[in-house]
Write a protein that holds these residues in place. Sequence first.
Motif, PDB file in Angstrom:
ATOM      1  N   UNK A 183       0.837  -1.203   0.000  1.00  0.00           N
ATOM      2  CA  UNK A 183       0.000   0.000   0.000  1.00  0.00           C
ATOM      3  C   UNK A 183       0.874   1.256   0.000  1.00  0.00           C
ATOM      4  N   UNK A 184       1.920   1.257   0.803  1.00  0.00           N
ATOM      5  CA  UNK A 184       2.826   2.404   0.836  1.00  0.00           C
ATOM      6  C   UNK A 184       3.478   2.605  -0.537  1.00  0.00           C
ATOM      7  N   UNK A 185       3.816   1.496  -1.213  1.00  0.00           N
ATOM      8  CA  UNK A 185       4.400   1.592  -2.548  1.00  0.00           C
ATOM      9  C   UNK A 185       3.397   2.193  -3.526  1.00  0.00           C
ATOM     10  N   UNK A 186       2.146   1.729  -3.480  1.00  0.00           N
ATOM     11  CA  UNK A 186       1.099   2.262  -4.359  1.00  0.00           C
ATOM     12  C   UNK A 186       0.900   3.753  -4.102  1.00  0.00           C
ATOM     13  N   UNK A 187       0.909   4.148  -2.841  1.00  0.00           N
ATOM     14  CA  UNK A 187       0.704   5.547  -2.499  1.00  0.00           C
ATOM     15  C   UNK A 187       1.848   6.428  -3.004  1.00  0.00           C
ATOM     16  N   UNK A 188       3.044   5.865  -3.090  1.00  0.00           N
ATOM     17  CA  UNK A 188       4.174   6.623  -3.631  1.00  0.00           C
ATOM     18  C   UNK A 188       4.163   6.647  -5.151  1.00  0.00           C
ATOM     19  N   UNK A 189       3.815   5.523  -5.748  1.00  0.00           N
ATOM     20  CA  UNK A 189       3.940   5.384  -7.197  1.00  0.00           C
ATOM     21  C   UNK A 189       2.782   6.010  -7.966  1.00  0.00           C
ATOM     22  N   UNK A 190       1.567   5.919  -7.454  1.00  0.00           N
ATOM     23  CA  UNK A 190       0.407   6.427  -8.197  1.00  0.00           C
ATOM     24  C   UNK A 190       0.552   7.889  -8.598  1.00  0.00           C
ATOM     25  N   UNK A 191       1.010   8.797  -7.711  1.00  0.00           N
ATOM     26  CA  UNK A 191       1.176  10.186  -8.140  1.00  0.00           C
ATOM     27  C   UNK A 191       2.215  10.371  -9.244  1.00  0.00           C
ATOM     28  N   UNK A 192       3.165   9.450  -9.350  1.00  0.00           N
ATOM     29  CA  UNK A 192       4.152   9.524 -10.422  1.00  0.00           C
ATOM     30  C   UNK A 192       3.548   9.082 -11.748  1.00  0.00           C
ATOM     31  N   UNK A 193       2.675   8.085 -11.700  1.00  0.00           N
ATOM     32  CA  UNK A 193       2.056   7.543 -12.910  1.00  0.00           C
ATOM     33  C   UNK A 193       0.912   8.429 -13.392  1.00  0.00           C
ATOM     34  N   UNK A 194       0.087   8.901 -12.468  1.00  0.00           N
ATOM     35  CA  UNK A 194      -1.108   9.675 -12.825  1.00  0.00           C
ATOM     36  C   UNK A 194      -1.309  10.780 -11.784  1.00  0.00           C
ATOM     37  N   UNK A 195      -0.572  11.884 -11.900  1.00  0.00           N
ATOM     38  CA  UNK A 195      -0.608  12.918 -10.858  1.00  0.00           C
ATOM     39  C   UNK A 195      -1.982  13.530 -10.614  1.00  0.00           C
ATOM     40  N   UNK A 196      -2.720  13.838 -11.661  1.00  0.00           N
ATOM     41  CA  UNK A 196      -4.037  14.449 -11.470  1.00  0.00           C
ATOM     42  C   UNK A 196      -5.040  13.458 -10.920  1.00  0.00           C
ATOM     43  N   UNK A 197      -5.017  12.246 -11.456  1.00  0.00           N
ATOM     44  CA  UNK A 197      -5.941  11.218 -10.994  1.00  0.00           C
ATOM     45  C   UNK A 197      -5.665  10.863  -9.540  1.00  0.00           C
ATOM     46  N   UNK A 198      -4.392  10.741  -9.173  1.00  0.00           N
ATOM     47  CA  UNK A 198      -4.027  10.382  -7.804  1.00  0.00           C
ATOM     48  C   UNK A 198      -4.420  11.472  -6.824  1.00  0.00           C
TER      49      UNK A 198
END
Length: 299
Positions: free
Chosen positions: A156-171
């Motif tokens: 979960x911590x990895x997803x929380x770090x990575x999602x803003x890198x992949x999709x900043x507006x969506x995250x």
Amino acid sequence: MNDLSSSSAGWFAGVDPGDPEAAAAAVSEGEADEPRDWPALAVESGFAADEDEYYDRLHEATVRAAREAAQAAERADDQQLIHSLRAMDDAERTANELAERLEEWAGALLAVETDASGLDFAAVVADYEPTDATEERAVSLAQRAVDLREERDDLRAFVERRAPEVAPNLAEMAGPVLAARLISLAGGLESLAKKPSGTVQVLGAEDALFAHLRGHAPSPKHGVIFTHEFVRGTRPEDRGSAARALAGKLSIAARIDHYAGERRESVHEDLRDRMATIRARADGDTAGEDDDDTEENDE
């Protein structure tokens, strides 16, 4: 790149017949304005001894190129985010299942005094000192469940770090985990970006949607976006409007992330203003749809 439009050479021009990697790159990057008798040109250029050998080498090159393209797509950041999210869900589901089994088993087997249940109970049992082989197995199972919970938390911590890198507006708009879940349900960021907002609105509610289409249930108003505070925290009579507004802006955010890859504050401001309007209905004790809902569906 092999520019076939400016020469009579084919994709095989300058390619060593014994270099399948170069051949695959040539097939992937080459282009031509019109078809030509490529087998004859390949034989004439010395790339192949005859037409059969040309097609054998073409087959090898195209298969290799397709395999490399598939591997590149699988290694894409959004696919890694999807794998991480699904692994997180798997770890959580398996940990909970083991904890349930453990409560049935160790609850009567071990002299553990605790009001804890589920994974909290497993954590207590994991620290128990076993006195025989049976107790040892129960404690080992508890430790595995606890390990899986820790792995879930790490994922979960990895997803929380990575999602803003992949999709900043969506995250930012959905929150990292919900953003990752929407990307996962759609099959990728590009796929999500191409979906209409009405589809985004009900992602995760496919069973209910199919039941509705069969005439066995009402049309679902939302799928996983219900977990978003803008939907869950809106009074029930306005949730349909809230879900449409959120889905409309999520669709726009996904498109910006995929096609532009830059953060745009305007889309976030628009959503906040839209939700303020919807929630203001409660102050006037009114409910229902309005013209803006249709607008959001069309964005």
